[in-house]
Design a protein around this motif. Structure first.
Motif, PDB file in Angstrom:
ATOM      1  N   ARG B  13       0.834  -1.201   0.000  1.00 33.22           N
ATOM      2  CA  ARG B  13       0.000   0.000   0.000  1.00 33.22           C
ATOM      3  C   ARG B  13       0.867   1.249   0.000  1.00 33.22           C
ATOM      4  O   ARG B  13       1.867   1.326   0.729  1.00 33.22           O
ATOM      5  CB  ARG B  13      -0.902   0.016   1.244  1.00 33.22           C
ATOM      6  N   LYS B  14       0.476   2.186  -0.814  1.00 33.50           N
ATOM      7  CA  LYS B  14       1.138   3.482  -0.803  1.00 33.50           C
ATOM      8  C   LYS B  14       0.469   4.365   0.238  1.00 33.50           C
ATOM      9  O   LYS B  14      -0.690   4.144   0.599  1.00 33.50           O
ATOM     10  CB  LYS B  14       1.040   4.147  -2.176  1.00 33.50           C
ATOM     11  N   GLU B  15       1.174   5.386   0.680  1.00 36.51           N
ATOM     12  CA  GLU B  15       0.619   6.341   1.640  1.00 36.51           C
ATOM     13  C   GLU B  15      -0.664   6.957   1.078  1.00 36.51           C
ATOM     14  O   GLU B  15      -0.721   7.330  -0.092  1.00 36.51           O
ATOM     15  CB  GLU B  15       1.627   7.454   1.917  1.00 36.51           C
ATOM     16  N   GLY B  16      -1.700   7.033   1.898  1.00 38.70           N
ATOM     17  CA  GLY B  16      -2.945   7.676   1.497  1.00 38.70           C
ATOM     18  C   GLY B  16      -3.846   6.829   0.628  1.00 38.70           C
ATOM     19  O   GLY B  16      -4.876   7.292   0.153  1.00 38.70           O
ATOM     20  N   GLN B  17      -3.471   5.576   0.428  1.00 40.44           N
ATOM     21  CA  GLN B  17      -4.235   4.709  -0.470  1.00 40.44           C
ATOM     22  C   GLN B  17      -5.107   3.746   0.326  1.00 40.44           C
ATOM     23  O   GLN B  17      -4.703   3.267   1.385  1.00 40.44           O
ATOM     24  CB  GLN B  17      -3.241   3.924  -1.318  1.00 40.44           C
ATOM     25  N   ASN B  18      -6.295   3.468  -0.195  1.00 44.17           N
ATOM     26  CA  ASN B  18      -7.118   2.399   0.362  1.00 44.17           C
ATOM     27  C   ASN B  18      -6.805   1.115  -0.388  1.00 44.17           C
ATOM     28  O   ASN B  18      -6.593   1.132  -1.606  1.00 44.17           O
ATOM     29  CB  ASN B  18      -8.613   2.706   0.178  1.00 44.17           C
ATOM     30  N   VAL B  19      -6.778  -0.002   0.318  1.00 44.94           N
ATOM     31  CA  VAL B  19      -6.608  -1.293  -0.333  1.00 44.94           C
ATOM     32  C   VAL B  19      -7.643  -2.261   0.212  1.00 44.94           C
ATOM     33  O   VAL B  19      -8.056  -2.145   1.368  1.00 44.94           O
ATOM     34  CB  VAL B  19      -5.189  -1.876  -0.138  1.00 44.94           C
ATOM     35  N   THR B  20      -8.039  -3.215  -0.631  1.00 40.83           N
ATOM     36  CA  THR B  20      -9.058  -4.185  -0.234  1.00 40.83           C
ATOM     37  C   THR B  20      -8.502  -5.597  -0.283  1.00 40.83           C
ATOM     38  O   THR B  20      -7.909  -6.003  -1.281  1.00 40.83           O
ATOM     39  CB  THR B  20     -10.300  -4.072  -1.142  1.00 40.83           C
ATOM     40  N   GLU B  62     -10.894   0.566  14.025  1.00 40.27           N
ATOM     41  CA  GLU B  62     -10.587   1.909  13.505  1.00 40.27           C
ATOM     42  C   GLU B  62      -9.645   1.840  12.312  1.00 40.27           C
ATOM     43  O   GLU B  62      -8.597   1.195  12.364  1.00 40.27           O
ATOM     44  CB  GLU B  62      -9.967   2.772  14.600  1.00 40.27           C
ATOM     45  N   GLY B  63     -10.044   2.511  11.224  1.00 40.37           N
ATOM     46  CA  GLY B  63      -9.218   2.531  10.029  1.00 40.37           C
ATOM     47  C   GLY B  63      -9.517   1.400   9.061  1.00 40.37           C
ATOM     48  O   GLY B  63      -8.859   1.271   8.032  1.00 40.37           O
ATOM     49  N   VAL B  66     -15.689  -2.992   6.210  1.00 38.38           N
ATOM     50  CA  VAL B  66     -16.043  -4.278   5.614  1.00 38.38           C
ATOM     51  C   VAL B  66     -17.413  -4.169   4.962  1.00 38.38           C
ATOM     52  O   VAL B  66     -18.157  -3.212   5.177  1.00 38.38           O
ATOM     53  CB  VAL B  66     -16.081  -5.421   6.657  1.00 38.38           C
ATOM     54  N   SER B  67     -17.756  -5.187   4.187  1.00 41.72           N
ATOM     55  CA  SER B  67     -19.105  -5.337   3.646  1.00 41.72           C
ATOM     56  C   SER B  67     -19.428  -6.826   3.642  1.00 41.72           C
ATOM     57  O   SER B  67     -18.533  -7.669   3.624  1.00 41.72           O
ATOM     58  CB  SER B  67     -19.209  -4.744   2.237  1.00 41.72           C
ATOM     59  N   ARG B  68     -20.725  -7.122   3.668  1.00 39.63           N
ATOM     60  CA  ARG B  68     -21.141  -8.532   3.602  1.00 39.63           C
ATOM     61  C   ARG B  68     -22.406  -8.588   2.748  1.00 39.63           C
ATOM     62  O   ARG B  68     -23.514  -8.802   3.223  1.00 39.63           O
ATOM     63  CB  ARG B  68     -21.410  -9.093   5.002  1.00 39.63           C
ATOM     64  N   GLU B  69     -22.218  -8.403   1.454  1.00 43.22           N
ATOM     65  CA  GLU B  69     -23.344  -8.397   0.514  1.00 43.22           C
ATOM     66  C   GLU B  69     -23.727  -9.802   0.087  1.00 43.22           C
ATOM     67  O   GLU B  69     -24.864 -10.038  -0.343  1.00 43.22           O
ATOM     68  CB  GLU B  69     -22.982  -7.543  -0.697  1.00 43.22           C
ATOM     69  N   LYS B  70     -22.789 -10.736   0.194  1.00 39.86           N
ATOM     70  CA  LYS B  70     -23.059 -12.129  -0.143  1.00 39.86           C
ATOM     71  C   LYS B  70     -22.560 -13.007   0.987  1.00 39.86           C
ATOM     72  O   LYS B  70     -21.586 -12.673   1.668  1.00 39.86           O
ATOM     73  CB  LYS B  70     -22.344 -12.520  -1.437  1.00 39.86           C
ATOM     74  N   LYS B  71     -23.186 -14.138   1.160  1.00 36.52           N
ATOM     75  CA  LYS B  71     -22.802 -15.058   2.233  1.00 36.52           C
ATOM     76  C   LYS B  71     -21.356 -15.507   2.085  1.00 36.52           C
ATOM     77  O   LYS B  71     -20.641 -15.706   3.057  1.00 36.52           O
ATOM     78  CB  LYS B  71     -23.728 -16.278   2.214  1.00 36.52           C
ATOM     79  N   GLU B  72     -20.925 -15.668   0.814  1.00 32.01           N
ATOM     80  CA  GLU B  72     -19.605 -16.245   0.562  1.00 32.01           C
ATOM     81  C   GLU B  72     -18.471 -15.258   0.713  1.00 32.01           C
ATOM     82  O   GLU B  72     -17.312 -15.653   0.777  1.00 32.01           O
ATOM     83  CB  GLU B  72     -19.554 -16.796  -0.876  1.00 32.01           C
ATOM     84  N   SER B  73     -18.763 -13.971   0.750  1.00 32.30           N
ATOM     85  CA  SER B  73     -17.709 -12.972   0.602  1.00 32.30           C
ATOM     86  C   SER B  73     -17.707 -11.969   1.740  1.00 32.30           C
ATOM     87  O   SER B  73     -18.763 -11.456   2.133  1.00 32.30           O
ATOM     88  CB  SER B  73     -17.911 -12.254  -0.740  1.00 32.30           C
ATOM     89  N   PHE B  74     -16.504 -11.641   2.238  1.00 31.75           N
ATOM     90  CA  PHE B  74     -16.381 -10.694   3.347  1.00 31.75           C
ATOM     91  C   PHE B  74     -15.100  -9.874   3.142  1.00 31.75           C
ATOM     92  O   PHE B  74     -14.108 -10.065   3.831  1.00 31.75           O
ATOM     93  CB  PHE B  74     -16.339 -11.451   4.677  1.00 31.75           C
ATOM     94  N   PRO B  75     -15.104  -8.936   2.191  1.00 31.75           N
ATOM     95  CA  PRO B  75     -13.882  -8.174   1.915  1.00 31.75           C
ATOM     96  C   PRO B  75     -13.578  -7.146   2.998  1.00 31.75           C
ATOM     97  O   PRO B  75     -14.491  -6.564   3.596  1.00 31.75           O
ATOM     98  CB  PRO B  75     -14.202  -7.480   0.580  1.00 31.75           C
ATOM     99  N   LEU B  76     -12.300  -6.942   3.224  1.00 32.78           N
ATOM    100  CA  LEU B  76     -11.820  -5.972   4.212  1.00 32.78           C
ATOM    101  C   LEU B  76     -11.078  -4.855   3.499  1.00 32.78           C
ATOM    102  O   LEU B  76     -10.155  -5.131   2.725  1.00 32.78           O
ATOM    103  CB  LEU B  76     -10.872  -6.649   5.196  1.00 32.78           C
ATOM    104  N   THR B  77     -11.478  -3.611   3.736  1.00 31.39           N
ATOM    105  CA  THR B  77     -10.770  -2.460   3.177  1.00 31.39           C
ATOM    106  C   THR B  77      -9.941  -1.804   4.266  1.00 31.39           C
ATOM    107  O   THR B  77     -10.458  -1.466   5.342  1.00 31.39           O
ATOM    108  CB  THR B  77     -11.742  -1.438   2.568  1.00 31.39           C
ATOM    109  N   VAL B  78      -8.663  -1.657   3.978  1.00 35.25           N
ATOM    110  CA  VAL B  78      -7.756  -0.942   4.874  1.00 35.25           C
ATOM    111  C   VAL B  78      -7.688   0.480   4.354  1.00 35.25           C
ATOM    112  O   VAL B  78      -7.183   0.725   3.260  1.00 35.25           O
ATOM    113  CB  VAL B  78      -6.363  -1.594   4.892  1.00 35.25           C
ATOM    114  N   THR B  79      -8.228   1.411   5.099  1.00 36.54           N
ATOM    115  CA  THR B  79      -8.320   2.785   4.610  1.00 36.54           C
ATOM    116  C   THR B  79      -7.068   3.578   4.965  1.00 36.54           C
ATOM    117  O   THR B  79      -6.242   3.134   5.793  1.00 36.54           O
ATOM    118  CB  THR B  79      -9.549   3.493   5.187  1.00 36.54           C
ATOM    119  N   SER B  80      -6.963   4.753   4.397  1.00 38.09           N
ATOM    120  CA  SER B  80      -5.811   5.619   4.669  1.00 38.09           C
ATOM    121  C   SER B  80      -5.818   6.095   6.121  1.00 38.09           C
ATOM    122  O   SER B  80      -4.805   6.564   6.633  1.00 38.09           O
ATOM    123  CB  SER B  80      -5.822   6.822   3.728  1.00 38.09           C
TER     124      SER B  80
END
Lengths: 112, 112
Positions: B13-20, B62-63, B66-80
């Motif tokens: 991850r670069k500074e200031g970038q969100n990654v999932t 903090e920081g 997540v979302s849980r739109e489907k039973k199979e999927s639980f992505p995590l976003t690491v925010t800036s």
């Protein structure tokens, strides 16, 4: 955050030795205690889930006991083998939440 | 085979970038979890979800989002907003509260 303590932090035994580790936890609000084995470069693997005071579970050469009144669980490995080398994690489910609170683990190295 | 798939294995991850970070399971489990591991520490819970379209903060949310739109999927976003994101991230799932958790192989996140 519930304080789950594991001891020792690391352990080095010879092949054939039997060994045991301790997991200590707050006894209030107990719901379940989990044990996991985490080998290097692999994902943690569930060993046991224990819920009742006095529970004793066994899987091959590995067994575990549970004392919910005094807040501890022991994991025993009989006749350790090099393939038992891993980090052993315990984790507590309290009845105040759905999440697991993990200890830092005991790292076991078994040398031939 | 049923299991949990995390991707990518390594992420920068670069500074200031969100990654999932991706987490997919085909075990038909209702509950899913995200943990973070730092050197010398136990696994710490970031977020968990008991059912689709519902999720709860863990101990260190903090920081992260997540979302849980489907039973199979639980992505995590690491925010800036997460100032110290360098860590090993593990995703897990379980069929219900007192059942063992199944883990993915993890994603190692580093800062460029």
């Amino acid at each position: 955050i519930l304080n789950v303590e594991q001891s020792p932090q690391s352990l080095h035994v010879q092949e054939g030795d039997s060994t045991n580790f301790t997991c200590s936890f707050p006894s209030s609000n107990f719901y379940a205690l989990h044990w996991y084995r985490w080998e290097t470069a692999k994902s943690p693997e569930a060993l046991f889930v224990m819920t009742l005071n006095g529970d004793e579970k066994k899987k091959g050469r590995i067994s575990a006991t549970l004392n919910t009144k005094e807040g501890y669980s022991y994991l025993y490995i009989k006749g350790s083998q090099p393939e038992d080398s891993a980090t052993y994690l315990c984790a507590l489910n309290s009845n105040s939440g759905y999440a697991l609170n993990f200890g830092k683990g005991t790292s076991l190295l078994v040398t031939p | 085979d049923g299991g949990i798939t995390q991707s990518p294995k390594y992420l920068f991850r670069k500074e200031g970038q969100n990654v999932t970070l991706s987490c997919e399971q085909n075990l038909n489990h209702d509950a899913m979890y995200w943990y973070r591991q730092d050197p010398g520490q136990g696994l710490r819970l970031i977020y968990y979800s008991q059912i689709v379209n519902d999720f709860q903060k863990g101990d260190i949310a903090e920081g992260y989002s997540v979302s849980r739109e489907k039973k199979e999927s639980f992505p995590l976003t690491v925010t800036s907003a997460q100032k110290n994101p360098t860590a090993f991230y593990l995703c897990a799932s379980s069929i219900e509260i007192n059942q063992p958790q199944h883990f993915g192989d993890g994603t190692r996140l580093s800062i460029l």
